[in-house]
Design an enzyme around this catalytic site. Structure first.
Site, mmCIF file in Angstrom:
data_model
loop_
_atom_site.group_PDB
_atom_site.id
_atom_site.type_symbol
_atom_site.label_atom_id
_atom_site.label_comp_id
_atom_site.label_asym_id
_atom_site.label_seq_id
_atom_site.Cartn_x
_atom_site.Cartn_y
_atom_site.Cartn_z
ATOM 1 N N HIS A 34 0.991 -1.215 0.047
ATOM 2 C CA HIS A 34 0.238 0.015 -0.050
ATOM 3 C C HIS A 34 0.923 1.460 0.024
ATOM 4 O O HIS A 34 0.489 2.346 0.436
ATOM 5 C CB HIS A 34 -1.265 0.040 1.297
ATOM 6 C CG HIS A 34 -1.949 -1.169 1.063
ATOM 7 N ND1 HIS A 34 -3.196 -0.770 0.458
ATOM 8 C CD2 HIS A 34 -2.167 -2.443 1.575
ATOM 9 C CE1 HIS A 34 -3.764 -1.714 0.353
ATOM 10 N NE2 HIS A 34 -3.363 -2.850 0.932
ATOM 11 N N GLY A 124 -8.177 -15.278 -6.579
ATOM 12 C CA GLY A 124 -8.588 -14.529 -5.162
ATOM 13 C C GLY A 124 -7.435 -14.611 -4.102
ATOM 14 O O GLY A 124 -7.784 -14.350 -3.139
ATOM 15 N N SER A 125 -6.340 -15.078 -4.453
ATOM 16 C CA SER A 125 -5.011 -15.249 -3.705
ATOM 17 C C SER A 125 -4.401 -14.061 -3.254
ATOM 18 O O SER A 125 -3.460 -14.203 -2.242
ATOM 19 C CB SER A 125 -4.390 -16.412 -4.294
ATOM 20 O OG SER A 125 -3.665 -16.010 -5.236
ATOM 21 N N LEU A 127 -2.136 -12.820 -5.615
ATOM 22 C CA LEU A 127 -0.898 -13.014 -6.209
ATOM 23 C C LEU A 127 -1.054 -12.369 -7.624
ATOM 24 O O LEU A 127 -0.353 -12.557 -8.442
ATOM 25 C CB LEU A 127 -0.699 -14.304 -6.469
ATOM 26 C CG LEU A 127 -0.120 -15.082 -5.016
ATOM 27 C CD1 LEU A 127 -0.043 -16.521 -5.333
ATOM 28 C CD2 LEU A 127 0.760 -14.533 -4.222
ATOM 29 N N SER A 128 -2.047 -11.358 -7.783
ATOM 30 C CA SER A 128 -2.357 -10.664 -9.151
ATOM 31 C C SER A 128 -2.758 -11.355 -10.344
ATOM 32 O O SER A 128 -2.063 -11.034 -11.295
ATOM 33 C CB SER A 128 -0.963 -9.778 -9.284
ATOM 34 O OG SER A 128 -0.767 -8.827 -8.293
ATOM 35 N N GLU A 162 -7.513 -1.100 -15.422
ATOM 36 C CA GLU A 162 -8.170 -1.325 -14.174
ATOM 37 C C GLU A 162 -8.976 -0.178 -13.218
ATOM 38 O O GLU A 162 -9.721 -0.259 -12.469
ATOM 39 C CB GLU A 162 -7.032 -2.056 -13.209
ATOM 40 C CG GLU A 162 -7.836 -2.752 -12.282
ATOM 41 C CD GLU A 162 -7.071 -4.039 -11.694
ATOM 42 O OE1 GLU A 162 -7.236 -4.354 -10.369
ATOM 43 O OE2 GLU A 162 -6.198 -4.564 -12.121
ATOM 44 N N ASP A 174 1.643 -4.158 -9.461
ATOM 45 C CA ASP A 174 1.141 -5.353 -9.579
ATOM 46 C C ASP A 174 1.331 -5.562 -11.272
ATOM 47 O O ASP A 174 2.008 -6.561 -11.726
ATOM 48 C CB ASP A 174 -0.329 -5.886 -9.439
ATOM 49 C CG ASP A 174 -0.588 -5.804 -8.011
ATOM 50 O OD1 ASP A 174 0.351 -5.759 -7.083
ATOM 51 O OD2 ASP A 174 -1.838 -5.904 -7.666
ATOM 52 N N TYR A 224 -10.438 -1.300 -0.041
ATOM 53 C CA TYR A 224 -9.326 -0.734 -0.770
ATOM 54 C C TYR A 224 -9.302 0.823 -1.182
ATOM 55 O O TYR A 224 -8.427 1.480 -1.068
ATOM 56 C CB TYR A 224 -8.726 -1.551 -2.045
ATOM 57 C CG TYR A 224 -7.514 -1.480 -2.591
ATOM 58 C CD1 TYR A 224 -6.575 -2.189 -2.529
ATOM 59 C CD2 TYR A 224 -7.370 -0.320 -3.705
ATOM 60 C CE1 TYR A 224 -5.235 -1.731 -3.084
ATOM 61 C CE2 TYR A 224 -6.144 -0.166 -4.195
ATOM 62 C CZ TYR A 224 -5.246 -0.884 -3.896
ATOM 63 O OH TYR A 224 -3.913 -0.991 -4.678
#
Length: 387
Positions: A34, A124-125, A127-128, A162, A174, A224
């Protein structure tokens, strides 16, 4: 994976002759969470797991998408004349967003595509998988249509899509890690100006282990965007007393001297994390250069505490994984990685402790949370490629 996507392509669309096969990696962030939208430093690396695509040009303007990871959704049809986000489009909003972003830059596709995807990043982990899909899309568009863009541009286009197509206010990390990955190296990136250097992450006698909590995070609907706006507001307040462009411009000392300008305690905590995490990241890379893995691990641990307490993006399940990791002899450092609210932890574990780590952390997680954790001993790989 290459054979799998080509076979599926043939099954779905007929002839796979002339189809190109492409890959773009997922990423894990070692430290610097972040900080990327706060003008700070990050330290991610690309992984050898990622997203694969078989892609072939069509003679019309139709787009056909199929993901082997979401096979129940079947083939999703769209068109170059319908590059608009919609709930019904599901996961295809990511590649469509990149196509839209290319067109926004004047790079318009002159025909549609047939696409088959398969990824080995757990969904959904954290890890991008989304950034991997965006960079992959940009990479095959460049190859198929001859667009004049560098890999850095692929990252920027992915982030732009995005932010503006998918409504997810992410930073650049990412996409940058996926587009610019280099085997056995992490990327020390200053997100304020995109200057970067590769830092060898050859861990002699230790492994990087990603532990998946199997708590899926959905960042668009999470806090977020809220965290980002809290930081932006705190920055505006700090700018009334100190000349800075981003929170990453401040040292801890400068922050402590000027934090009174932030009128809200929550915003103060958010800004504190951004400032301190940035300095931790700078120190961590320095520690690595000096072969001081012990200090690197301590900074990882401190990063988790800050993400848990000041930034409040952890969750009970992730905290259990980290707490249990800290108890295991041979664990050098462990923390949450990625946007938060679920997803994964990243740990550096001495070779001789890897099996013990999996057993003990796995058993404790099952006992305390009632869920099964998945463990991945990951390797650091290169950026996107045509296979």
């Amino acid at each position: 994976m290459k054979e799998q996507v080509l076979k599926k392509f043939e099954d779905l669309y007929g002839d796979a002759g002339g189809a190109g096969v492409y890959f773009a990696p997922g990423r894990v962030n070692m430290i610097g969470e972040h900080t990327d939208y706060n003008g700070g430093h990050v330290f991610p690396c690309a992984l050898t797991i990622g997203t694969y695509a078989a892609v072939k040009k069509r003679t019309d303007r139709k787009l056909r998408f199929y993901s082997m990871n979401f096979d129940s959704m079947g083939v999703i049809e769209s068109s170059l004349d319908d590059l608009t986000p919609s709930d019904a489009a599901g996961w295809t909003n990511y590649p469509k967003g990149v196509m839209w972003a290319f067109a926004e830059r004047g790079m318009k596709m002159d025909c549609g595509l047939d696409i088959v995807l398969n990824g080995n990043i757990p969904n959904g982990s954290g890890l991008s998988s989304s950034a991997s899909l965006e960079v992959l899309t940009g990479f095959y568009l460049r190859d198929l249509f001859g667009f004049d863009v560098a890999n850095v541009d692929l990252a920027l286009i992915g982030q732009y899509s995005e932010n503006n197509f998918n409504g997810m206010n992410c930073g650049i990390m990412d996409q940058f890690a996926s587009a610019m990955g280099k085997k056995d190296n992490a990327i020390f990136l200053d997100t304020a100006d995109l200057s970067y250097q590769y830092a060898p992450l050859v861990l002699d006698g230790a492994k990087i282990i990603v532990t998946n909590s199997n708590v899926k995070h959905s960042l668009v609907n999470s806090a977020y965007n809220e965290r980002r706006s809290e930081c932006e507001k705190a920055l505006e307040e700090l700018k009334t007393v100190v000349d800075i462009k981003g929170l990453g411009d401040l040292s801890e000392k400068q922050f402590e001297a000027n934090k009174g300008a932030i009128k809200d305690e929550i915003r103060k905590k958010r800004a504190k994390h951004a400032v301190y995490e940035n300095q931790r990241t700078i120190r961590a890379v320095e520690a690595l250069k000096n072969n001081n893995l012990k200090e690197f691990g301590e900074l990882m641990n401190a990063s988790h505490v800050s993400l848990r307490d000041d930034y409040e993006v952890s969750c009970d399940e992730i905290d259990v994984l980290v707490e249990e990791a800290w108890k295991v002899d041979g664990v050098i450092g462990s923390r949450i990685t990625g946007g938060g609210f679920g997803g994964c932890t990243v740990s550096i574990v001495k070779d001789e402790a890897v099996e013990t780590f999996k057993e003990k952390v796995g058993a404790a997680y099952q006992e305390r949370v009632g869920k099964t954790a998945d463990f991945y001993v990951v390797e650091i790989g290169d950026g996107p490629s045509k296979l």
